[in-house]
Write a protein that holds these residues in place. Structure first.
Motif, PDB file in Angstrom:
ATOM      1  N   UNK A   1      41.334  42.212  11.456  1.00 46.07           N
ATOM      2  CA  UNK A   1      41.366  41.252  10.350  1.00 46.07           C
ATOM      3  C   UNK A   1      40.254  41.581   9.355  1.00 46.07           C
ATOM      4  N   UNK A   2      39.055  41.852   9.870  1.00 42.05           N
ATOM      5  CA  UNK A   2      37.924  42.199   9.005  1.00 42.05           C
ATOM      6  C   UNK A   2      38.205  43.479   8.226  1.00 42.05           C
ATOM      7  N   UNK A   3      38.712  44.504   8.919  1.00 49.73           N
ATOM      8  CA  UNK A   3      39.010  45.777   8.251  1.00 49.73           C
ATOM      9  C   UNK A   3      40.036  45.608   7.132  1.00 49.73           C
ATOM     10  N   UNK A   4      40.959  44.667   7.304  1.00 44.89           N
ATOM     11  CA  UNK A   4      41.990  44.464   6.289  1.00 44.89           C
ATOM     12  C   UNK A   4      41.440  43.843   5.006  1.00 44.89           C
ATOM     13  N   UNK A   5      40.245  43.281   5.065  1.00 45.84           N
ATOM     14  CA  UNK A   5      39.665  42.589   3.902  1.00 45.84           C
ATOM     15  C   UNK A   5      38.338  43.196   3.425  1.00 45.84           C
ATOM     16  N   UNK A   6      37.688  43.967   4.275  1.00 44.28           N
ATOM     17  CA  UNK A   6      36.384  44.537   3.921  1.00 44.28           C
ATOM     18  C   UNK A   6      36.534  45.622   2.857  1.00 44.28           C
ATOM     19  N   UNK A   7      35.519  45.798   2.016  1.00 47.39           N
ATOM     20  CA  UNK A   7      35.542  46.913   1.076  1.00 47.39           C
ATOM     21  C   UNK A   7      35.669  48.242   1.826  1.00 47.39           C
ATOM     22  N   UNK A   8      36.398  49.164   1.260  1.00 43.76           N
ATOM     23  CA  UNK A   8      36.683  50.427   1.948  1.00 43.76           C
ATOM     24  C   UNK A   8      35.417  51.148   2.384  1.00 43.76           C
ATOM     25  N   UNK A   9      34.414  51.177   1.535  1.00 46.80           N
ATOM     26  CA  UNK A   9      33.176  51.885   1.875  1.00 46.80           C
ATOM     27  C   UNK A   9      32.485  51.237   3.079  1.00 46.80           C
ATOM     28  N   UNK A  10      32.441  49.922   3.098  1.00 48.09           N
ATOM     29  CA  UNK A  10      31.818  49.187   4.199  1.00 48.09           C
ATOM     30  C   UNK A  10      32.610  49.406   5.489  1.00 48.09           C
TER      31      UNK A  10
END
Length: 131
Positions: free
Chosen positions: A111-120
């Motif tokens: 879920x976090x990966x789906x919303x986090x900025x790509x670089x982060x």
């Protein structure tokens, strides 16, 4: 819920908020990825017709991933017509007891990966996930 809170807060740049009723929501850079949803008319108890007060929402990576999660034979995850076309799955809080810590971690991380900025997300994956 304590495990969910711990797992979500362990991820980079996560902020925990609460609605007026104390329901938590977890976001990364202002984008919510998991939250305890307030009761709504589209999610009701099949037996009583009462609005469910214990629904969690988790973002997923794609509609295809949503279909895979919803196909789980245990019947833990569900959706409602309100969520048609959205990359999110629903789960009742008592069903957290039906999944182990590793599965909950995977759900929260995805879920976090789906919303986090790509670089982060890329930096976190480089440090935390096997090659």
């Amino acid at each position: 819920m304590a495990d969910l809170d711990e797992l979500a807060r362990a991820l980079p740049e996560v902020e925990r908020g609460e609605d007026a009723d104390g329901r938590p929501a977890y976001s990364v850079r202002g984008k919510v990825f998991c939250w305890h949803r307030s009761p709504r008319p589209d999610a009701v108890d099949a037996g009583t017709g009462e609005r469910l007060e214990d629904v969690l929402v988790f973002w997923v990576d794609s509609l295809e991933e949503k279909d895979i999660v919803l196909a789980d034979d245990r019947g833990i995850f569900f959706t409602t017509p309100h969520w048609n076309g959205y990359r999110a799955v629903l789960m009742r809080i008592p069903d957290l007891a039906r999944i182990d810590h590793d599965e909950l971690r995977e759900l929260v991380v995805e879920a976090w990966l789906s919303r986090a900025p790509k670089r982060v997300a890329k930096a976190w994956l480089a440090e935390n996930e096997p090659a």
